[in-house]
Design an enzyme around this catalytic site. Structure first.
Site, PDB file in Angstrom:
ATOM      1  N   LYS A   1     -27.218  15.732   8.019  1.00  0.00           N
ATOM      2  CA  LYS A   1     -26.520  17.318   8.275  1.00  0.00           C
ATOM      3  C   LYS A   1     -26.077  17.140   9.848  1.00  0.00           C
ATOM      4  O   LYS A   1     -26.978  17.806  10.371  1.00  0.00           O
ATOM      5  CB  LYS A   1     -26.753  18.500   7.792  1.00  0.00           C
TER       6      LYS A   1
HETATM    7  C1  E4P Z   1     -25.098  25.030   3.535  1.00  0.00           C
HETATM    8  O1  E4P Z   1     -25.132  23.791   3.449  1.00  0.00           O
HETATM    9  C2  E4P Z   1     -25.397  26.155   4.307  1.00  0.00           C
HETATM   10  O2  E4P Z   1     -26.001  25.776   5.523  1.00  0.00           O
HETATM   11  C3  E4P Z   1     -25.590  27.148   3.129  1.00  0.00           C
HETATM   12  O3  E4P Z   1     -24.058  27.382   2.560  1.00  0.00           O
HETATM   13  C4  E4P Z   1     -25.781  28.532   4.668  1.00  0.00           C
HETATM   14  O4  E4P Z   1     -26.195  29.570   3.535  1.00  0.00           O
HETATM   15  P1  E4P Z   1     -25.894  31.083   3.519  1.00  0.00           P
HETATM   16  O5  E4P Z   1     -24.954  31.690   4.803  1.00  0.00           O
HETATM   17  O6  E4P Z   1     -25.653  32.024   2.660  1.00  0.00           O
HETATM   18  O7  E4P Z   1     -26.820  30.756   4.980  1.00  0.00           O
END
Ligand code: E4P
Length: 218
Positions: free
Chosen positions: A87
């Protein structure tokens, strides 16, 4: 649409896997910190532990923000397990890193995507997934689901192979809206996935079926 669970909590990941419909897991540094996972050795081991629970892709995020750091980290993460997807944030150095990692056969998830333009650059660099953050956009009075629909349309029109991974999902209705917008994947809190089963007519119907069965069978 594929379901990923958006957590680093092993119990929740096991529960989602046991449901039989889980396609993967996404984590981020905040989710890892929430579980108290700290120190490089423990963090890397935690990713392996997650891979050993689920069958699908597991996103592991780099913490470097420079190109050299991202590609070094990305290669290290990818070497942990074949299920790892690296990522990388949607910044200039990140796009360059995605291009490099893709050239090495390493799958990537471009994260922190808040615009069609960021998704376009990630797709052109060869990202496996782009992660538009629905909930965080909604928090700023901007329609997150609309962004999902626009990116889906763009990828379909230009025939990019990059998958739209709807992230920052806050509730069950977001999942339904992701289906309507054509997202390839939704990464969700377990509670939001289980919320899809909530219906009072299912509960009352089941209660009546069982009452009628027992009324004649004891
Ligand atoms: C996943 O890939 C993301 O990092 C995550 O969904 C972020 O979610 P949030 O905005 O609730 O922190």
């Amino acid at each position: 649409m594929k379901f990923f669970v958006d957590t680093a909590n092993l119990e929740q990941i096991k529960e989602a896997q046991d449901l039989g419909v889980l396609d993967g897991v996404t984590t981020n540094p905040s989710l890892m910190a929430k579980e108290g996972i700290k120190g490089e050795k423990n963090i890397l081991q935690h990713y392996v532990d997650i891979c050993n629970i689920v069958d699908g892709d597991v996103s592991a995020e780099v913490i470097s923000t420079d190109y050299e750091g991202m590609i070094a980290e990305g290669q290290k993460l990818a070497a942990l397990h074949p299920q790892i997807v690296v990522k990388v944030p949607a910044i200039k150095e990140g796009i360059k890193a995605i291009k490099f990692l893709t050239s090495k056969g390493i799958r990537t998830n471009c994260t922190l995507v808040f615009s069609v333009g960021q998704a376009l650059l990630a797709a052109k660099a060869g990202a496996t997934y782009v992660s538009p953050f629905i909930g965080r956009l909604d928090d700023t009075s901007t329609d997150g689901i609309q962004l999902i629909a626009e990116i889906v349309d763009m990828f379909n029109y230009y025939e990019y192979g990059t998958q739209v991974l709807a992230a920052s999902i806050r509730h069950t209705m977001h999942i339904v809206q992701c289906v309507q917008a054509g997202a390839d994947v939704a990464t969700c809190p377990l509670k939001a996935i289980l919320g899809l089963l909530n219906h009072p007519l299912t509960d009352s119907g089941l209660k009546k079926f069982l009452e009628d069965y027992h009324s004649v069978n004891g």
